[in-house]
Design a protein around this motif. Structure first.
Motif, PDB file in Angstrom:
ATOM      1  N   GLN A  76      -1.491   4.657  -1.257  1.00 45.24           N
ATOM      2  CA  GLN A  76      -0.254   4.380  -1.250  1.00 45.24           C
ATOM      3  C   GLN A  76       0.525   5.667  -0.817  1.00 45.24           C
ATOM      4  OE1 GLN A  76       1.498   3.948  -5.459  1.00 45.24           O
ATOM      5  NE2 GLN A  76       3.379   4.085  -4.780  1.00 45.24           N
ATOM      6  N   PHE A  77       1.525   5.410   0.045  1.00 45.16           N
ATOM      7  CA  PHE A  77       2.346   6.518   0.622  1.00 45.16           C
ATOM      8  C   PHE A  77       3.177   6.855  -0.757  1.00 45.16           C
ATOM      9  CE2 PHE A  77       6.062   8.320   2.553  1.00 45.16           C
ATOM     10  CZ  PHE A  77       5.529   9.219   3.183  1.00 45.16           C
ATOM     11  N   THR A 106       6.298   6.947  10.381  1.00 47.41           N
ATOM     12  CA  THR A 106       5.746   5.663  10.615  1.00 47.41           C
ATOM     13  C   THR A 106       4.199   5.664  10.646  1.00 47.41           C
ATOM     14  OG1 THR A 106       7.880   4.898  11.440  1.00 47.41           O
ATOM     15  CG2 THR A 106       6.218   3.424  11.703  1.00 47.41           C
ATOM     16  N   LYS A 152       2.620   6.108   7.337  1.00 44.88           N
ATOM     17  CA  LYS A 152       2.548   5.173   6.328  1.00 44.88           C
ATOM     18  C   LYS A 152       1.600   4.038   6.766  1.00 44.88           C
ATOM     19  CE  LYS A 152       7.346   5.613   4.951  1.00 44.88           C
ATOM     20  NZ  LYS A 152       8.893   5.250   4.929  1.00 44.88           N
ATOM     21  N   CYS A 198       0.671  14.165   7.955  1.00 41.06           N
ATOM     22  CA  CYS A 198      -0.008  13.128   7.093  1.00 41.06           C
ATOM     23  C   CYS A 198      -1.157  13.857   6.499  1.00 41.06           C
ATOM     24  CB  CYS A 198      -0.221  11.959   8.048  1.00 41.06           C
ATOM     25  SG  CYS A 198      -0.252  10.390   6.980  1.00 41.06           S
ATOM     26  N   GLU A 213      -1.624   2.663   4.465  1.00 41.86           N
ATOM     27  CA  GLU A 213      -2.103   1.264   4.297  1.00 41.86           C
ATOM     28  C   GLU A 213      -3.544   1.043   4.866  1.00 41.86           C
ATOM     29  OE1 GLU A 213      -0.065  -2.751   6.075  1.00 41.86           O
ATOM     30  OE2 GLU A 213       1.254  -1.492   5.245  1.00 41.86           O
TER      31      GLU A 213
END
Length: 86
Positions: free
Chosen positions: A37-38, A25, A28, A51, A32
């Motif tokens: 873009q994820f 989460t 993502k 990540c 943003e």
């Protein structure tokens, strides 16, 4: 102040006293925040753990591999605080 930071290309967050974004989460959210873009989750030993941004594509991925590794065309996405801090 930004909540997330990118490690230098080819480096890991731990080299700068940060910890990797290790939650899908939050990854993502970071994508943003950076205006990227994820893309998807993956499980690859030769890409950074957690990540990261694929630099040329400006896409963010979440690597579930238990260790992962630095890669020259990837920037690991970090959060403030070293190991064990949240």
């Amino acid at each position: 102040m930004a909540r997330y930071h990118k490690a230098a290309r080819g480096k890991l967050c731990s080299k700068n006293g940060f910890s990797v974004v290790d939650d899908l989460t939050a990854c993502k959210e970071a994508a943003e925040e950076f205006g990227n873009q994820f893309q998807e989750t993956q499980n690859y030993p030769d890409w950074p753990k957690g990540c990261y941004e694929a630099v040329e594509a400006n896409l963010v991925f979440f690597n579930q591999h238990k260790s992962g590794s630095a890669k020259s065309n990837a920037a690991q996405i970090c959060k403030a605080g070293g190991k064990g801090m949240r």
